[in-house]
Scaffold this motif. Sequence first.
Motif, PDB file in Angstrom:
ATOM      1  N   ALA A 186      -1.526   7.984   9.167  1.00 30.38           N
ATOM      2  CA  ALA A 186      -0.989   7.177   9.886  1.00 30.38           C
ATOM      3  C   ALA A 186      -1.732   6.072  10.500  1.00 30.38           C
ATOM      4  O   ALA A 186      -1.203   4.698  10.749  1.00 30.38           O
ATOM      5  CB  ALA A 186      -0.506   7.935  11.257  1.00 30.38           C
ATOM      6  N   GLU A 187      -3.120   6.120  10.834  1.00 29.62           N
ATOM      7  CA  GLU A 187      -3.725   4.861  11.141  1.00 29.62           C
ATOM      8  C   GLU A 187      -4.082   4.026  10.016  1.00 29.62           C
ATOM      9  O   GLU A 187      -4.041   2.792  10.205  1.00 29.62           O
ATOM     10  CB  GLU A 187      -5.360   5.368  11.405  1.00 29.62           C
ATOM     11  N   VAL A 240       4.426   1.955   1.419  1.00 31.53           N
ATOM     12  CA  VAL A 240       5.362   3.062   0.821  1.00 31.53           C
ATOM     13  C   VAL A 240       4.751   4.153   1.496  1.00 31.53           C
ATOM     14  O   VAL A 240       3.450   4.704   1.229  1.00 31.53           O
ATOM     15  CB  VAL A 240       5.290   3.114  -0.651  1.00 31.53           C
ATOM     16  N   LEU A 241       5.238   4.957   2.373  1.00 29.15           N
ATOM     17  CA  LEU A 241       4.932   6.051   3.063  1.00 29.15           C
ATOM     18  C   LEU A 241       5.507   7.350   2.504  1.00 29.15           C
ATOM     19  O   LEU A 241       6.610   7.581   2.234  1.00 29.15           O
ATOM     20  CB  LEU A 241       5.314   6.060   4.665  1.00 29.15           C
ATOM     21  N   ALA A 300       0.803  -1.133  -0.239  1.00 31.95           N
ATOM     22  CA  ALA A 300       0.159  -0.109  -0.014  1.00 31.95           C
ATOM     23  C   ALA A 300       0.980   1.192   0.165  1.00 31.95           C
ATOM     24  O   ALA A 300       1.800   1.310   0.611  1.00 31.95           O
ATOM     25  CB  ALA A 300      -0.793   0.008   1.130  1.00 31.95           C
ATOM     26  N   LEU A 301       0.446   2.374  -0.746  1.00 32.34           N
ATOM     27  CA  LEU A 301       1.195   3.380  -0.796  1.00 32.34           C
ATOM     28  C   LEU A 301       0.090   4.619  -0.059  1.00 32.34           C
ATOM     29  O   LEU A 301      -1.090   4.498  -0.578  1.00 32.34           O
ATOM     30  CB  LEU A 301       1.523   3.968  -2.163  1.00 32.34           C
ATOM     31  N   ILE A 302       0.599   5.160   0.973  1.00 29.24           N
ATOM     32  CA  ILE A 302      -0.320   6.211   1.499  1.00 29.24           C
ATOM     33  C   ILE A 302       0.487   7.509   1.724  1.00 29.24           C
ATOM     34  O   ILE A 302       1.670   7.596   2.178  1.00 29.24           O
ATOM     35  CB  ILE A 302      -0.256   5.669   2.921  1.00 29.24           C
ATOM     36  N   THR A 303      -0.303   8.567   1.240  1.00 27.32           N
ATOM     37  CA  THR A 303       0.007  10.045   1.348  1.00 27.32           C
ATOM     38  C   THR A 303      -0.293  10.511   2.556  1.00 27.32           C
ATOM     39  O   THR A 303      -1.412  10.239   3.292  1.00 27.32           O
ATOM     40  CB  THR A 303      -0.230  10.685   0.148  1.00 27.32           C
ATOM     41  N   GLY A 304       0.386  11.295   3.164  1.00 26.27           N
ATOM     42  CA  GLY A 304       0.214  11.979   4.499  1.00 26.27           C
ATOM     43  C   GLY A 304       0.334  11.143   5.393  1.00 26.27           C
ATOM     44  O   GLY A 304      -0.875  11.059   6.448  1.00 26.27           O
ATOM     45  N   ASN A 352      -4.389  10.593   0.884  1.00 25.29           N
ATOM     46  CA  ASN A 352      -4.806  11.167   2.123  1.00 25.29           C
ATOM     47  C   ASN A 352      -4.304  12.422   2.408  1.00 25.29           C
ATOM     48  O   ASN A 352      -5.115  13.368   3.186  1.00 25.29           O
ATOM     49  CB  ASN A 352      -4.330  10.112   3.186  1.00 25.29           C
ATOM     50  N   ALA A 353      -3.310  12.934   1.962  1.00 21.87           N
ATOM     51  CA  ALA A 353      -2.544  14.162   2.215  1.00 21.87           C
ATOM     52  C   ALA A 353      -3.550  15.511   1.857  1.00 21.87           C
ATOM     53  O   ALA A 353      -4.158  15.368   0.959  1.00 21.87           O
ATOM     54  CB  ALA A 353      -1.235  14.329   1.367  1.00 21.87           C
ATOM     55  N   GLY A 354      -3.271  16.110   2.864  1.00 27.18           N
ATOM     56  CA  GLY A 354      -4.434  17.389   2.958  1.00 27.18           C
ATOM     57  C   GLY A 354      -4.184  18.204   3.994  1.00 27.18           C
ATOM     58  O   GLY A 354      -3.754  17.919   4.977  1.00 27.18           O
TER      59      GLY A 354
END
Length: 266
Positions: free
Chosen positions: A31-32, A45-46, A20-24, A102-104
Amino acid sequence: MARSAASSRPAASDAAPPCALITGATAGIGAEFARQLAARGFDLVLVARDRERLDRVATDLAERFRIDVEVIDAELADAGGLADVEARAADQTRPIDLLVNNAGYGLKGDFEANDVDQEQRLLAVLVTAPMRLTHAALTQMLPRRRGTVINVASIAAFTPRGTYGAAKAWVVSFSRWANLHYRKHGVTVTALAPGLVRTEFHQRMGTQASGVPRVAWLTPRRVVRIALRDAARGKALSVPSLRYKLAMLATRVLPARWVAVGRLGD
């Protein structure tokens, strides 16, 4: 931009774990997502701006869950930083199975009082980044006929409240269309539209939310658990909690001038 990986996994097995790639990804909902997906055995991938914080989160998750964690420090409002993350999302040799856009953040002032370049950077993070990263991920998901995208929107998407609400409305509309269009090819796209969540969001905006009743708040843990459940079911829209589903329905029947009263974070 720098990239590195942390790992506590034993010898590799024949079947590669999902990734999984997660933004923010270093605070709040992002983070959750990282914690809950790590607990399910996903490699990660963070993506975030703060490299020191990224490294701390990556090391903790790798050690706790015995997974591989890659970090990319990038400013998604800048073309160069976004391009680095796009390249990773599109990488067919190390495919991403789940993308979480998710970044925002939000802006405190009224639209006319804000610097227009600040407003443009906000749109770059809230609209341009999820659009381009979804496009990049599809280049490797569609040939494999599997993949999931979760775009974090907001209940503000259903209210006429400035640039933030307009941007989140785009996320919801785009995700609904993409889910209809791509699910027959094995890829689902879900818009997550929570209400008030106990994160750093309001603190970073510089706004006070102390007057909001406790019942209005959601926890990141609950929001992410529901989002992952709804995404697994192929839903185009995930609205955590009955109260916010009712609030969304209310925006469709109440006069727009009532819905628009106040500002985000008031």
